[in-house]
Motif scaffolding. Structure first.
Motif, PDB file in Angstrom:
ATOM      1  N   ALA A 167       7.544 -10.174  10.202  1.00 15.86           N
ATOM      2  CA  ALA A 167       6.733  -8.586   9.892  1.00 15.86           C
ATOM      3  C   ALA A 167       7.936  -7.642   9.190  1.00 15.86           C
ATOM      4  O   ALA A 167       7.355  -7.471   8.531  1.00 15.86           O
ATOM      5  N   LEU A 168       8.874  -8.082  10.030  1.00 17.66           N
ATOM      6  CA  LEU A 168       9.628  -6.417   9.116  1.00 17.66           C
ATOM      7  C   LEU A 168       9.853  -6.631   7.591  1.00 17.66           C
ATOM      8  O   LEU A 168      10.262  -5.960   6.915  1.00 17.66           O
ATOM      9  N   ALA A 169      10.504  -8.204   7.696  1.00 19.98           N
ATOM     10  CA  ALA A 169      10.954  -8.932   6.229  1.00 19.98           C
ATOM     11  C   ALA A 169       9.808  -8.343   5.051  1.00 19.98           C
ATOM     12  O   ALA A 169       9.970  -8.012   4.399  1.00 19.98           O
ATOM     13  N   ALA A 170       8.760  -8.425   5.944  1.00 22.71           N
ATOM     14  CA  ALA A 170       7.253  -8.597   5.398  1.00 22.71           C
ATOM     15  C   ALA A 170       7.476  -7.370   4.629  1.00 22.71           C
ATOM     16  O   ALA A 170       7.574  -7.197   3.399  1.00 22.71           O
ATOM     17  N   VAL A 171       7.033  -6.748   5.804  1.00 19.00           N
ATOM     18  CA  VAL A 171       6.441  -5.113   5.175  1.00 19.00           C
ATOM     19  C   VAL A 171       8.199  -4.079   3.835  1.00 19.00           C
ATOM     20  O   VAL A 171       7.413  -4.140   2.564  1.00 19.00           O
ATOM     21  N   TRP A 172       9.418  -4.644   4.853  1.00 20.44           N
ATOM     22  CA  TRP A 172      10.532  -4.764   3.522  1.00 20.44           C
ATOM     23  C   TRP A 172      10.240  -4.558   1.916  1.00 20.44           C
ATOM     24  O   TRP A 172      10.748  -4.377   1.100  1.00 20.44           O
ATOM     25  N   ALA A 173      10.252  -6.613   1.770  1.00 20.11           N
ATOM     26  CA  ALA A 173      10.038  -7.382   0.312  1.00 20.11           C
ATOM     27  C   ALA A 173       9.311  -7.255   0.014  1.00 20.11           C
ATOM     28  O   ALA A 173       8.614  -6.600  -1.176  1.00 20.11           O
ATOM     29  N   ALA A 174       8.156  -5.979   0.719  1.00 16.26           N
ATOM     30  CA  ALA A 174       6.635  -6.091  -0.102  1.00 16.26           C
ATOM     31  C   ALA A 174       6.603  -4.898  -0.718  1.00 16.26           C
ATOM     32  O   ALA A 174       6.949  -4.618  -1.850  1.00 16.26           O
ATOM     33  N   THR A 175       7.529  -4.042  -0.001  1.00 13.81           N
ATOM     34  CA  THR A 175       7.369  -2.786  -0.327  1.00 13.81           C
ATOM     35  C   THR A 175       8.826  -3.022  -1.423  1.00 13.81           C
ATOM     36  O   THR A 175       9.034  -1.768  -2.361  1.00 13.81           O
ATOM     37  N   VAL A 176       9.835  -3.501  -0.824  1.00 14.90           N
ATOM     38  CA  VAL A 176      10.993  -3.572  -2.750  1.00 14.90           C
ATOM     39  C   VAL A 176      10.478  -3.880  -4.102  1.00 14.90           C
ATOM     40  O   VAL A 176      10.604  -3.133  -4.659  1.00 14.90           O
ATOM     41  N   LEU A 177       9.734  -5.396  -3.573  1.00 17.64           N
ATOM     42  CA  LEU A 177       8.884  -5.715  -4.910  1.00 17.64           C
ATOM     43  C   LEU A 177       7.874  -4.801  -5.603  1.00 17.64           C
ATOM     44  O   LEU A 177       8.026  -4.214  -6.804  1.00 17.64           O
ATOM     45  N   THR A 178       6.701  -3.959  -4.436  1.00 16.71           N
ATOM     46  CA  THR A 178       6.130  -2.995  -6.022  1.00 16.71           C
ATOM     47  C   THR A 178       7.238  -2.138  -6.086  1.00 16.71           C
ATOM     48  O   THR A 178       6.188  -1.873  -7.081  1.00 16.71           O
ATOM     49  N   ARG A 179       7.607  -0.948  -5.530  1.00 17.72           N
ATOM     50  CA  ARG A 179       8.376  -0.130  -6.305  1.00 17.72           C
ATOM     51  C   ARG A 179       9.394  -0.756  -7.415  1.00 17.72           C
ATOM     52  O   ARG A 179       8.941   0.195  -8.056  1.00 17.72           O
ATOM     53  N   ARG A 180       9.750  -2.054  -7.250  1.00 18.05           N
ATOM     54  CA  ARG A 180      10.225  -1.843  -7.941  1.00 18.05           C
ATOM     55  C   ARG A 180       9.612  -2.708  -9.596  1.00 18.05           C
ATOM     56  O   ARG A 180       9.140  -1.799 -10.645  1.00 18.05           O
ATOM     57  N   THR A 181       8.217  -3.209  -9.185  1.00 18.17           N
ATOM     58  CA  THR A 181       7.395  -3.611 -10.000  1.00 18.17           C
ATOM     59  C   THR A 181       6.779  -2.069 -11.054  1.00 18.17           C
ATOM     60  O   THR A 181       6.495  -2.027 -12.218  1.00 18.17           O
ATOM     61  N   ILE A 182       6.135  -1.088  -9.708  1.00 22.20           N
ATOM     62  CA  ILE A 182       6.157  -0.025 -10.099  1.00 22.20           C
ATOM     63  C   ILE A 182       6.956   1.058 -11.468  1.00 22.20           C
ATOM     64  O   ILE A 182       6.274   1.521 -12.460  1.00 22.20           O
ATOM     65  N   LEU A 207       0.994  -1.344  -0.232  1.00 19.07           N
ATOM     66  CA  LEU A 207      -0.368  -0.188   0.264  1.00 19.07           C
ATOM     67  C   LEU A 207       0.726   1.123  -0.253  1.00 19.07           C
ATOM     68  O   LEU A 207       0.529   1.784  -0.968  1.00 19.07           O
ATOM     69  N   MET A 208       1.550   1.352   0.977  1.00 16.27           N
ATOM     70  CA  MET A 208       2.771   2.605   1.009  1.00 16.27           C
ATOM     71  C   MET A 208       3.413   2.587  -0.391  1.00 16.27           C
ATOM     72  O   MET A 208       3.618   3.601  -0.666  1.00 16.27           O
ATOM     73  N   ALA A 209       4.018   1.578  -0.779  1.00 16.27           N
ATOM     74  CA  ALA A 209       4.324   1.589  -2.016  1.00 16.27           C
ATOM     75  C   ALA A 209       3.910   2.206  -3.425  1.00 16.27           C
ATOM     76  O   ALA A 209       4.592   3.210  -3.933  1.00 16.27           O
ATOM     77  N   VAL A 210       2.377   1.974  -3.295  1.00 16.78           N
ATOM     78  CA  VAL A 210       1.601   2.290  -3.959  1.00 16.78           C
ATOM     79  C   VAL A 210       0.789   3.556  -4.540  1.00 16.78           C
ATOM     80  O   VAL A 210       1.228   4.353  -5.189  1.00 16.78           O
ATOM     81  N   VAL A 211       0.686   3.735  -2.763  1.00 15.17           N
ATOM     82  CA  VAL A 211       0.431   5.469  -2.662  1.00 15.17           C
ATOM     83  C   VAL A 211       1.320   6.483  -2.885  1.00 15.17           C
ATOM     84  O   VAL A 211       1.815   7.271  -3.449  1.00 15.17           O
ATOM     85  N   VAL A 212       2.930   5.922  -2.508  1.00 22.20           N
ATOM     86  CA  VAL A 212       4.059   6.861  -2.637  1.00 22.20           C
ATOM     87  C   VAL A 212       4.462   6.914  -3.849  1.00 22.20           C
ATOM     88  O   VAL A 212       4.612   7.945  -4.392  1.00 22.20           O
ATOM     89  N   GLU A 213       4.561   5.792  -4.940  1.00 20.65           N
ATOM     90  CA  GLU A 213       5.256   5.551  -6.297  1.00 20.65           C
ATOM     91  C   GLU A 213       4.672   6.075  -7.222  1.00 20.65           C
ATOM     92  O   GLU A 213       5.031   6.756  -8.115  1.00 20.65           O
ATOM     93  N   ALA A 214       2.999   5.321  -7.361  1.00 25.90           N
ATOM     94  CA  ALA A 214       2.338   5.367  -8.243  1.00 25.90           C
ATOM     95  C   ALA A 214       1.327   6.688  -7.758  1.00 25.90           C
ATOM     96  O   ALA A 214       0.542   6.820  -8.502  1.00 25.90           O
ATOM     97  N   ALA A 215       1.104   7.239  -7.314  1.00 25.56           N
ATOM     98  CA  ALA A 215       0.457   8.560  -6.432  1.00 25.56           C
ATOM     99  C   ALA A 215      -0.643   8.289  -7.003  1.00 25.56           C
ATOM    100  O   ALA A 215      -1.494   8.480  -7.620  1.00 25.56           O
ATOM    101  N   ARG A 256       9.493  -0.649 -13.093  1.00 25.12           N
ATOM    102  CA  ARG A 256       9.427  -1.210 -14.275  1.00 25.12           C
ATOM    103  C   ARG A 256       8.429  -0.969 -15.496  1.00 25.12           C
ATOM    104  O   ARG A 256       8.320  -0.813 -16.291  1.00 25.12           O
ATOM    105  N   ARG A 257       6.857  -0.666 -15.017  1.00 25.53           N
ATOM    106  CA  ARG A 257       6.132  -0.332 -15.709  1.00 25.53           C
ATOM    107  C   ARG A 257       6.010   1.359 -16.388  1.00 25.53           C
ATOM    108  O   ARG A 257       5.469   1.318 -17.228  1.00 25.53           O
ATOM    109  N   ARG A 258       6.681   2.024 -15.313  1.00 23.50           N
ATOM    110  CA  ARG A 258       6.969   3.307 -15.634  1.00 23.50           C
ATOM    111  C   ARG A 258       7.995   3.430 -17.238  1.00 23.50           C
ATOM    112  O   ARG A 258       7.863   4.289 -17.776  1.00 23.50           O
TER     113      ARG A 258
END
Length: 135
Positions: free
Chosen positions: A115-130, A56-64, A132-134
């Motif tokens: 929990a810390l690993a999950a939030v970190w990994a999900a943020t990194v993967l989501t940002r990379r995906t966003i 969620l945070m990666a989508v809100v911040v990176e993809a606005a 790459r699509r740009r």
């Protein structure tokens, strides 16, 4: 922030919290804890919830993306109501009181690390995906 905007934020956080807490309760009904056993349902809820917060945070911040009430509704409300520090602490305390110190300490440490690993990994993967699509 004007009072009207504050009330709308409060309303969406409350509504989201009800949804998230209801979902967490449903998980606990489907996967009830065993006396003195590792609290797997709460562990899973907290790890999955943290991963979703990272997305969620990666989508809100990176993809606005989204309405101004999206983050309070989903982040603070739904995911805040879904994840549970109080059950985490209460279950660890119950394990300690039952003489299961090793299980309690394992639960506390494993939940924190996962929990810390999950939030970190999900943020990194989501940002990379966003990103790459740009490109």
């Amino acid at each position: 922030m004007p009072a009207r905007k504050q009330l709308s934020v409060l309303a969406v956080v409350a509504a989201g919290g009800a949804v998230g807490a209801g979902a967490r309760y449903g998980v606990e009904l489907l996967w009830p804890p065993t006396a003195g056993g590792f609290p797997w349902a709460t562990f899973a809820v907290n790890v999955v919830g943290c991963a979703l917060i990272g997305v969620l945070m990666a989508v809100v911040v990176e993809a606005a993306v989204g309405h101004r009430l999206l983050r309070p509704f989903l982040g603070t409300g739904v995911l805040g109501g879904f994840t549970t520090l109080s059950a985490y602490a209460g279950e660890a305390d119950a394990l300690l009181r039952a003489g299961r110190a090793a299980t309690a300490l394992s639960y506390l440490a494993l939940t924190l690390v996962a929990a810390l690993a999950a939030v970190w990994a999900a943020t990194v993967l989501t940002r990379r995906t966003i990103l790459r699509r740009r490109a």
